[in-house]
Design a protein around this motif. Structure first.
Motif, short mmCIF file in Angstrom:
data_model
loop_
_atom_site.label_atom_id
_atom_site.label_comp_id
_atom_site.label_asym_id
_atom_site.label_seq_id
_atom_site.Cartn_x
_atom_site.Cartn_y
_atom_site.Cartn_z
N LEU A 211 1.07 -0.86 0.34
CA LEU A 211 0.68 0.07 -0.01
C LEU A 211 1.18 1.56 -0.23
CD1 LEU A 211 -2.72 -0.94 2.28
CD2 LEU A 211 -2.96 -0.93 -0.07
N ARG A 212 2.03 0.97 0.42
CA ARG A 212 3.24 2.38 -0.24
C ARG A 212 2.59 3.47 -1.11
NH1 ARG A 212 7.93 -1.21 2.48
NH2 ARG A 212 8.55 -0.59 0.03
N GLY A 213 2.41 4.36 -1.42
CA GLY A 213 2.34 5.11 -2.31
C GLY A 213 0.84 5.11 -2.89
N ILE A 214 0.56 4.19 -1.95
CA ILE A 214 -1.88 4.05 -2.58
C ILE A 214 -2.36 4.37 -1.47
CG2 ILE A 214 -3.20 2.62 -3.13
CD1 ILE A 214 -1.14 0.88 -4.09
N GLN B 276 -8.12 6.05 -6.26
CA GLN B 276 -6.89 4.78 -6.18
C GLN B 276 -7.47 3.33 -5.67
OE1 GLN B 276 -3.67 4.77 -6.58
NE2 GLN B 276 -2.72 6.24 -5.83
N ARG B 277 -8.97 3.10 -6.10
CA ARG B 277 -9.58 2.25 -5.34
C ARG B 277 -9.37 0.75 -6.54
NH1 ARG B 277 -15.26 -0.37 -5.00
NH2 ARG B 277 -15.66 1.10 -3.19
N GLU B 278 -8.48 1.26 -7.56
CA GLU B 278 -8.16 -0.37 -7.75
C GLU B 278 -6.61 -0.62 -8.12
OE1 GLU B 278 -9.67 -2.01 -10.08
OE2 GLU B 278 -11.63 -0.81 -9.63
N THR C 38 -1.43 -9.79 -2.53
CA THR C 38 -0.85 -9.86 -1.51
C THR C 38 -1.47 -10.60 -0.61
OG1 THR C 38 -1.21 -8.34 -0.25
CG2 THR C 38 0.26 -8.09 -1.52
N ALA C 39 -2.82 -10.99 -1.29
CA ALA C 39 -3.84 -12.28 -0.97
C ALA C 39 -4.53 -12.28 0.01
CB ALA C 39 -2.98 -14.34 -0.21
N THR C 40 -4.99 -10.63 0.62
CA THR C 40 -5.23 -10.34 1.54
C THR C 40 -7.20 -9.49 1.34
OG1 THR C 40 -3.23 -9.51 2.36
CG2 THR C 40 -5.02 -8.63 3.78
N PRO C 41 -7.94 -10.40 1.57
CA PRO C 41 -9.45 -9.63 1.96
C PRO C 41 -8.89 -7.82 2.25
CG PRO C 41 -9.19 -11.37 2.78
CD PRO C 41 -7.62 -10.95 2.73
N VAL C 42 -10.09 -6.97 1.52
CA VAL C 42 -9.81 -5.54 2.20
C VAL C 42 -11.42 -5.58 1.86
CG1 VAL C 42 -7.26 -4.84 1.43
CG2 VAL C 42 -9.82 -4.94 -0.84
N THR C 43 -11.58 -4.41 2.12
CA THR C 43 -13.36 -4.14 2.45
C THR C 43 -13.02 -2.16 2.39
OG1 THR C 43 -13.93 -6.43 3.32
CG2 THR C 43 -16.13 -4.32 2.85
N PRO C 44 -13.74 -1.96 1.61
CA PRO C 44 -14.05 -0.45 1.85
C PRO C 44 -15.92 -0.40 2.92
CG PRO C 44 -15.00 -1.13 -0.68
CD PRO C 44 -14.71 -2.34 0.09
N ILE C 45 -15.08 0.40 3.65
CA ILE C 45 -16.79 0.71 4.75
C ILE C 45 -16.90 1.80 5.08
CG2 ILE C 45 -15.65 -1.73 6.91
CD1 ILE C 45 -14.50 0.46 7.89
#
Lengths: 322, 322
Positions: B197-200, B272-274, B283-290
């Motif tokens: 996520l650096r830079g994002i 930066q959503r994409e 990185t095989a990590t689930p993320v959710t916009p909350i």
């Protein structure tokens, strides 16, 4: 008072030398180009490393001092530290005094608090300290060579003498007790000397567990031995110099296995004697040559006739008997 | 077993990435040119941060994991750590299992033990961790801006659910309990995501004290506010996804104020959503916009009608009630 208020009130101070201090997930440090970062950590637990009755100002000083002493032994210049604190309760007067002792020493060494953790628990203090040293110039335990001279800074055994007085095993005149207590509770790390010895000393260690025990680490890691005359003991104990008379064996025990001294033991080639003395003078730190490094392994304690004699100095083991 | 044997037997391993590890007065670290050193420290005390009955292997894992989670929140790559350990007694079986859990996670992240301290005392573990991050690229709590989206990694509240089951305040099916217990005792720090996520991301924090409390730090330091819909809570709790039915308010409490999650909360510009989703996938990590960052200060929890509603989520304060 909650955790965040406690930190804000007593410990959160702006940083100047380091890029980021308290208040984020991490602190950020940036050693100057060509520098390595020296790191050391010491955990102090009530009842084991300090008495519950100790003045919190002195405790704050000592918790950082014992860590700075490790930087000194590497010849590293202090840069920053983190503080983890487990507290049985939140006592503002205690915390204020502790912080005062801590920051007073930190400021004297330009060492900034950059992060930490606080929680409720049995009183314990863990400081991790960071210093800078030019790459390849750190003083290590492994550099002693046969023929080197063995030196110590300051005096040894007085901190243990104070501890024995607290325990009631010795009785001391008030003046001697106060001086020894100062050594126990408020040791002065030999940072300036350690840095001045870069390029001069071949090996160094800080004496925290007793000279014999700590010196053994240097000898083992350097693959050498040493001879030291026992007869020097009285002159290495400040209390004796001040006129206190003790049983000679007790003096030897205090000097060689007292612990909590936070002086430096270091070695240097004989050709560096003048440079050692100049470094000592420049940093206003007394130093004494106490022996010689030899090829044969082991520490030889010499009697008045110059013959090796058997002594069972244990040093301080944090899991053994004190 | 003495202190030195204990260290040699369980903790002294050769270093590869760092110039000097265990065995001298200091360890030596050398961040690569252009890198800053990210530093974080966490103190774990028995009875407060872990139960006395916890599997020592899981405890070794967790003690390091909670520190790596702080590096993750800064986008720093793990490099080294120090370990201070106060032990009531020397129990070889316990130490062996603790070391196994510790080094298993350390090796997975290329994070080397470079120093530490051990002493007798009430069981406490202090780890200080070091990571590298390109100068100026660390993810900070202060970078969130109005209009940014608010994201979390993984799921929230399950660790607290396990704690409540241990306390007897909820009763769980065996399978749900085991999954929740795994989250409590063996959290997986989101290091790969943090670095990706650096830079994002514009800001990040690791969720250790509960989402509402930790998010408040980001909002305060960034000078912004946020809106989050309460109705998402059931989908953010893994146990609910697995079919467990709980009182809705209890679910909200677990998700927003559970604590011990060690997930990342982070913000990123909508543009930066994409990139966020790509970093998560890589990185095989689930993320959710909350939710969304807004100019008006404070955290607004929205009810089903999209209206702000009052909730007193405290978060976890280590000096308050649990």
């Amino acid at each position: 008072m909650g955790e965040f208020e406690l930190i804000a009130r007593f410990f959160d101070r702006p940083v100047r030398r380091n890029p980021l201090g308290i208040g984020d997930d991490c602190a950020l440090l940036q050693p100057a180009p060509g520098m390595q970062l020296a790191v050391s950590t010491d955990l102090l637990v009530e009842g084991r490393h300090f008495l519950s009755t100790v003045d919190p100002r002195r405790l704050g000083h000592k918790a950082l001092a014992v860590n700075l002493s490790d930087l000194a032994a590497c010849g590293a210049q202090p840069l920053a530290f983190t503080l983890s604190l487990a507290l049985p309760q939140v006592d503002a007067a205690w915390l204020g005094a502790f912080a005062q002792g801590l920051f007073s020493l930190a400021d004297a060494h330009g060492c900034e608090l950059v992060g930490g953790d606080t929680t409720r628990g049995p009183l314990a203090i863990n400081i991790t300290v960071f210093g800078e040293v030019p790459a390849g110039q750190a003083l290590l335990r492994s550099g002693a060579r046969a023929g080197d001279e063995l030196w110590i800074s300051g005096t040894l055994g007085d901190a243990r003498l104070a501890l024995e007085a607290f325990r009631g095993t010795v009785s001391l005149p008030q003046e001697v007790f106060e001086a020894a207590r100062q050594r126990l509770e408020q040791p002065e790390p030999r940072v300036a000397l350690g840095c001045a010895l870069r390029g001069i000393a071949s090996a160094a260690i800080d004496i925290s567990d007793g000279l014999a025990g700590d010196l053994a680490h240097v000898l083992r890691r350097s693959g050498v031995g040493a001879s030291v005359a026992l007869a020097q003991a009285p002159q290495l104990l400040a209390a004796t110099r001040a006129g206190l008379r003790l049983d000679p064996q007790q003096v030897e025990e205090l000097v060689f296995a007292g612990g909590d001294d936070y002086e430096l033991a270091f070695t240097a080639p004989a050709a560096q004697r003048e440079a050692v003395l100049a470094a000592a003078q420049r940093t206003a730190t007394p130093v004494t040559p106490i022996g010689r490094i030899e090829a044969a392994a082991g520490l030889r304690l010499l009697d008045a006739a110059g013959q090796p004699t058997q002594r069972a100095f244990g040093g301080f083991d944090h899991f053994g008997a004190v």
